[in-house]
Design an enzyme around this catalytic site. Sequence first.
Site, PDB file in Angstrom:
ATOM      1  N   LYS A 175      19.111 -17.073 -11.980  1.00  0.00           N
ATOM      2  CA  LYS A 175      18.172 -18.167 -12.235  1.00  0.00           C
ATOM      3  C   LYS A 175      18.652 -18.955 -13.441  1.00  0.00           C
ATOM      4  O   LYS A 175      18.573 -18.499 -14.565  1.00  0.00           O
ATOM      5  CB  LYS A 175      16.752 -17.671 -12.521  1.00  0.00           C
ATOM      6  CG  LYS A 175      15.769 -18.855 -12.433  1.00  0.00           C
ATOM      7  CD  LYS A 175      14.497 -18.675 -13.228  1.00  0.00           C
ATOM      8  CE  LYS A 175      14.631 -18.995 -14.701  1.00  0.00           C
ATOM      9  NZ  LYS A 175      14.926 -20.415 -15.001  1.00  0.00           N
ATOM     10  N   GLU A 251      21.486 -11.551 -24.795  1.00  0.00           N
ATOM     11  CA  GLU A 251      22.237 -12.306 -25.798  1.00  0.00           C
ATOM     12  C   GLU A 251      21.301 -13.398 -26.273  1.00  0.00           C
ATOM     13  O   GLU A 251      20.950 -14.300 -25.511  1.00  0.00           O
ATOM     14  CB  GLU A 251      23.504 -12.877 -25.174  1.00  0.00           C
ATOM     15  CG  GLU A 251      24.420 -11.777 -24.687  1.00  0.00           C
ATOM     16  CD  GLU A 251      25.658 -12.272 -23.959  1.00  0.00           C
ATOM     17  OE1 GLU A 251      25.824 -13.492 -23.796  1.00  0.00           O
ATOM     18  OE2 GLU A 251      26.466 -11.420 -23.563  1.00  0.00           O
TER      19      GLU A 251
END
Length: 484
Positions: A175, A251
């Site tokens: 996505k 991250e």
Amino acid sequence: MTVTVEHLIGAGWAPSVSGERFESRDPHDGALLASVAAGGREDADRALSAARRAFDEGPWPRMTAEERRGLLHAFADLVDRDAEALALLDTRDMGKPIRESRGMDLPRVSRNLRFFGDYAAMASSEAYPDGTRLSYVLYPPAGVVVAISPWNFPAMQASWKIAPALAFGNTVVLKPAEQSPLTAARLGALALEAGFPEGVLNVVQGFGPEAVGEALTRDPRADRITFTGESATGRAIAAAAAANLTPLSCELGGRSASVVFADADLDEAVAGALRGSFTNNGEVCLAGSRLFLQRGIHDAFLERFVAAAEGLRVGDPKDAGTDIGPLVDAGHREKVDGYVQLGVREGGELLCGGGPPGDGALAGGSYYAPTVLGGMHNGMRAVREEIFGPVQVIVPFDDEAEALRLANDSDYGLAGMLWTTNLDRAHRMAEAWRTGMVWINCFFERDLRLPFGGEKASGIGREGGRHSREFFTDPRAVVMRRRY
Ligand code: NAI
Ligand code: MG
């Protein structure tokens, strides 16, 4: 020209079950680029079913790593074939200078695909023959990977997630960010063209909270979640993943220090710090967005740095000569400007920029002039919080101990840049710096075998090389006793 973008689920393209759509606009002039399917819970469900079926019943996880490598290379070849079109799509979708899309992002997309294809095919495994006992390790793929990516390096970030996930035998639901949906859809099409079996790479479009993004992270059929984005989003996704104990890799944000010592090569340091501040319009998680200058060179450095920042060409990101394009959207420009005004109220001195550029031709876009704030210190919010734009703050320091203390005094710990000619100092700093990555006299250079990720609010886990294998597989210990 307006295009229509749907979800890629299995082998075909489909609108949202709800029929809802959203618009993707060019931040240069507000032109409508695409009408995009806005995914919801049902679309997440369909994509996960397709990925699940491809994993449980399809050929992909049962192929040899060498066979998957062949398909990843074929995929990379198609990316190279279409690189110019993909570069332009990213540039129009979110405003990054075309020079960077062409020269940095797109080459990294095909490099990621080839690197992880090669890495998985060549990776070794442990085996411990010991008397009549043989112990060894298998690395079966984890299963279905949910990959959620941000808008700042749309194609590059998508490939950094899907390349290792696919190379190690997983199937994927990707996505992309709602601000930059276009290249991810093209990558899905190229994977099909390259011959990937249906359902191996699915691409769903739409928003995060209470939409397709959140639904993907709450679903027990996801075996891994790899996310890149804001720290606050990382917390929400970690909470969603906790309910199913889904392993995740995050991250997240950064406010990395760039530290210039008086013994540095000043030409190199000015050029390097400038890239560390303003690459990709400053919309870079790794940006050296706190610039610490040793007092001996503070004034001389700053004079050159500000002149260089003022010399950057702000303009249409489609022009090859442009250094700084528009920010991703008007809302983000407001956030960036809010931090600059806050920095001034906190006592900073505006040395350049500080608002939209004067050029009337750019008035229709979300442009912001490269900005430098002097006389800052770590107590200020404009120094501590992530701005994510073309804004640099300057903090002076006296000696190495103070530089290290100031650099480490941050909620984040993603990267650090160090400019010095003193070898002992460079290694001392690297050892004591609480950050996932240290660059000494360089910025942005990457060996894809290295661990990539952050400490503190900058992330959980590491990806890259064998670190990606640890995350995207379920290492299994096998112990056999010989009976004769
Ligand atoms: P964001 O966190 O707003 O969105 C990232 C993605 O998460 C988007 O696809 C979004 O739709 C999705 N999302 C949002 N809420 C969600 C939820 N509750 N559940 C599931 N998905 C959700 O980040 P943004 O604004 O797109 O990107 C900028 C941020 O990304 C910055 O903070 C930057 O530092 C960080 N970043 C970190 C990098 C790293 O490697 N550490 C690299 C690039 C960006
Ligand atoms: Mg955001």
